[in-house]
Write a protein that holds these residues in place. Structure first.
Motif, short mmCIF file in Angstrom:
data_model
loop_
_atom_site.label_atom_id
_atom_site.label_comp_id
_atom_site.label_asym_id
_atom_site.label_seq_id
_atom_site.Cartn_x
_atom_site.Cartn_y
_atom_site.Cartn_z
N LYS A 121 -9.22 -37.53 3.69
CA LYS A 121 -10.27 -38.62 3.52
C LYS A 121 -9.81 -39.91 2.85
CE LYS A 121 -13.60 -35.79 4.90
NZ LYS A 121 -13.93 -35.81 6.42
N GLU A 141 10.52 -40.50 9.84
CA GLU A 141 10.30 -39.95 8.29
C GLU A 141 10.29 -38.34 8.19
OE1 GLU A 141 5.90 -39.23 7.23
OE2 GLU A 141 5.49 -40.75 8.97
N LYS A 197 -12.62 -46.07 14.47
CA LYS A 197 -13.18 -46.48 13.14
C LYS A 197 -12.94 -47.63 12.40
CE LYS A 197 -15.44 -42.18 11.78
NZ LYS A 197 -15.44 -41.00 10.56
N CYS A 223 4.69 -44.11 8.79
CA CYS A 223 4.54 -44.35 10.18
C CYS A 223 4.93 -45.74 10.23
CB CYS A 223 3.17 -44.11 10.53
SG CYS A 223 2.61 -42.66 10.40
P1 HMG Z 1 -11.56 -32.63 8.19
O1 HMG Z 1 -12.09 -33.04 6.70
O2 HMG Z 1 -11.57 -31.27 8.56
O3 HMG Z 1 -12.76 -33.16 9.31
O4 HMG Z 1 -10.32 -33.34 8.61
P2 HMG Z 1 -14.41 -33.67 8.93
O5 HMG Z 1 -14.96 -32.50 8.57
O6 HMG Z 1 -14.19 -34.88 8.32
O7 HMG Z 1 -14.51 -33.71 10.40
C1 HMG Z 1 -13.77 -34.80 11.37
C2 HMG Z 1 -14.80 -35.45 12.26
O8 HMG Z 1 -15.41 -34.41 13.04
C3 HMG Z 1 -16.19 -35.92 11.48
O9 HMG Z 1 -16.59 -37.17 12.12
C4 HMG Z 1 -17.29 -34.72 11.91
O10 HMG Z 1 -18.48 -35.24 11.48
C5 HMG Z 1 -16.88 -34.50 13.14
P3 HMG Z 1 -16.99 -38.43 10.96
O11 HMG Z 1 -18.09 -37.79 10.13
O12 HMG Z 1 -15.59 -38.67 10.51
O13 HMG Z 1 -17.16 -39.38 11.91
N1 HMG Z 1 -17.21 -33.09 13.62
C6 HMG Z 1 -17.70 -32.91 14.81
N2 HMG Z 1 -18.17 -33.64 15.88
C7 HMG Z 1 -18.57 -33.05 16.79
N3 HMG Z 1 -18.73 -31.78 16.96
C8 HMG Z 1 -18.71 -30.87 16.01
C9 HMG Z 1 -18.02 -31.44 14.71
N4 HMG Z 1 -17.81 -31.04 13.66
C10 HMG Z 1 -17.18 -31.95 12.83
N5 HMG Z 1 -18.79 -29.54 16.12
C11 HMG Z 1 -9.13 -35.37 8.23
C12 HMG Z 1 -10.36 -34.65 8.96
C13 HMG Z 1 -8.70 -36.69 8.60
C14 HMG Z 1 -9.12 -35.15 6.70
C15 HMG Z 1 -7.84 -34.50 8.60
O14 HMG Z 1 -7.72 -34.50 10.00
C16 HMG Z 1 -6.45 -34.78 7.93
O15 HMG Z 1 -6.19 -34.43 6.69
N6 HMG Z 1 -5.69 -35.46 8.79
C17 HMG Z 1 -4.24 -35.85 8.06
C18 HMG Z 1 -4.26 -37.15 7.38
C19 HMG Z 1 -4.64 -38.31 8.59
O16 HMG Z 1 -4.47 -38.30 9.66
N7 HMG Z 1 -5.08 -39.59 7.79
C20 HMG Z 1 -5.18 -40.79 8.85
C21 HMG Z 1 -4.94 -42.02 8.12
S1 HMG Z 1 -3.37 -41.95 7.18
C22 HMG Z 1 -2.32 -42.13 8.27
O17 HMG Z 1 -2.58 -42.61 9.35
C23 HMG Z 1 -0.84 -42.08 8.06
C24 HMG Z 1 -0.33 -40.94 8.90
O18 HMG Z 1 0.01 -41.01 9.91
C25 HMG Z 1 1.03 -40.37 8.11
C26 HMG Z 1 2.08 -41.72 7.73
O19 HMG Z 1 1.74 -42.68 7.66
O20 HMG Z 1 3.35 -41.03 7.93
C27 HMG Z 1 -1.16 -39.68 8.64
#
Ligand code: HMG
Length: 390
Positions: free
Chosen positions: A199, A79, A242, A111
């Motif tokens: 999210k 991509e 998850k 992906c």
């Molecule tokens: P965020 O919103 O900053 O993170 O980013 P958060 O606040 O949700 O925290 C993440 C986790 O860390 C949570 O756990 C927190 O509780 C925990 P959960 O509640 O989810 O179980 N946490 C802690 N744990 C331990 N100690 C601490 C602490 N603080 C927080 N101190 C988000 C998360 C996924 C939104 C971000 O990483 C993102 O935008 N990522 C990019 C998108 C992505 O990867 N999406 C996945 C599905 S889509 C996909 O797979 C396709 C893709 O590969 C692209 C394609 O297809 O080309 C992305």
């Protein structure tokens, strides 16, 4: 006749940022990255590395072993296309000195495209059982500095030789697939960083899993306990865990953490160190599983879940072949991952902002540590590549 993956080779950049370094720069608790999303390092491509050099470097061991001599189909999944017209696979074809008697094309669907490539290649071999196909997945995951996605960045490529009577994994015919027009993650042509509704994307990933599993289960009659391991698309390792938990719960068989780790952990080891490799991610997971499992996996069935935002998903399966360990590149992969160079935060930001010149001038890029090939410069809007091997 069995058809599937005959050889599998992986490559990533020689540079990485430890997520503890990023956490400090972003004033975030490092445990959020290490535990919360389950990532430790992110692979950062140097300015003289791109999807072509990553891909060619991944396939180089196959070239050295003479495995590419009778390949007549090259499918390049990415991509991060480098040209709107010319397929990046053609540069790879040249660098690997492959036969001109070959169909070469680039595939895109976030992906997911590597899985489309794998299934198309299987169709090609079914029609031409004495011929082989090379499928390469290669990507660089980039998000804006300081954005929530930043910590999931990474890069890597996986080259897969597809043949009849494969020596590694026979892919089974049943498949469940799913398409839905959603905006969870996208990258308009004028941007070099992805846009993402983070999210929401995690919810779509899981919904698409449940839908594609449904069709797979109807077609195959199999249940979750017919599988010995699972390989998920891995945007970050916690996502895979998850998703598996959700699937198990939906099927009425909630799973303990320990049991889940036994099914997934080996497939997550490399990704924790490379970061998201987009189209290559699930195949980095498969490489990790085959390379690092202490158990002999011959005869074991693995469930494979491929997801590409936008979105297309597929659940399918494969059976690991006896004697597979003899045909892996485990030692090479271990050496690569153990000998990478750690970047400081400032070095990371400098590389991130380096950019590819677009003014049609003459540019020679500084030489970093790469694999056997490097992106050496640009002249009159033409990318130039250099082979560092004889
Ligand atoms: P965020 O919103 O900053 O993170 O980013 P958060 O606040 O949700 O925290 C993440 C986790 O860390 C949570 O756990 C927190 O509780 C925990 P959960 O509640 O989810 O179980 N946490 C802690 N744990 C331990 N100690 C601490 C602490 N603080 C927080 N101190 C988000 C998360 C996924 C939104 C971000 O990483 C993102 O935008 N990522 C990019 C998108 C992505 O990867 N999406 C996945 C599905 S889509 C996909 O797979 C396709 C893709 O590969 C692209 C394609 O297809 O080309 C992305």
């Amino acid at each position: 006749m069995n058809i599937g993956i005959d050889r599998l080779s992986f490559h990533t950049s020689n540079y990485f940022v430890d997520l503890k370094t990023l956490a400090k720069a972003r004033s975030v608790d490092a445990e959020k990255y290490y535990v919360g999303i389950g990532q430790e390092k992110m692979g950062i491509p140097s300015p003289d590395e791109d999807v072509v050099t990553l891909a060619a470097s991944a396939a180089y061991p196959l070239m050295q072993d003479g495995e590419l001599d009778d390949v007549e189909l090259l499918l390049f999944a990415t991509e991060c296309g480098i040209d709107q017209s010319k397929a990046a696979g053609i540069y790879v074809h040249g660098l690997l000195e492959m036969s001109a008697r070959c169909r070469t094309v680039e595939l895109k669907q976030a992906c997911y495209s590597g899985t489309a490539g794998l299934q198309f290649a299987i169709g090609f071999v079914a029609r031409n059982p004495d011929k082989k196909a090379l499928v390469i997945t290669s990507d660089i995951a980039r998000y804006e500095l300081g954005s929530p996605g930043e910590a999931t960045q990474g890069c890597g490529a996986v080259a897969m030789l597809i043949s009849a009577n494969p020596r590694l994994v026979a892919i089974e015919p049943e498949s469940g697939y799913y398409t839905d027009d959603v905006m969870d993650f996208w990258r308009p042509n004028y941007r070099s960083e992805a846009l993402v509704d983070g999210k929401y994307s995690t919810r779509v990933y899981i919904h698409a899993l449940l839908e594609s599993w449904k069709q797979y289960a109807e077609e195959s009659g199999r249940a979750l306990d017919d599988f010995d391991r699972f390989c998920y698309h891995i945007p970050f390792t916690k996502m895979a865990e998850k998703a598996h938990q959700k699937l198990a719960r939906k099927l009425g068989i909630p799973i303990e953490k320990k049991e889940m780790q036994a099914l997934l952990e080996e497939s997550l080891r490399y990704s924790r160190l490379t970061g998201n490799c987009y189209s290559a991610s699930m195949y980095v997971g498969l490489t990790s599983l085959l390379d690092t499992s202490e158990e002999d996996l011959a005869g074991k069935r693995i469930g494979l879940y491929s997801y590409g935002s936008g979105c297309v998903a597929e659940f399918f399966s494969g059976v690991i072949q006896s004697g597979y360990r003899e045909f892996l590149y485990t030692e090479q992969h271990r050496n690569l991952l153990e000998n990478r160079i750690e970047l400081t935060y400032q070095q990371y930001e400098d590389i991130f902002n380096y950019g590819v010149p677009t003014d049609g001038g003459e540019y020679v890029f500084p030489q970093y540590k790469t694999g056997p090939f490097r992106f050496s410069g640009i002249s009159q809007h033409k990318r130039e590549y250099e082979s560092l091997v004889d």
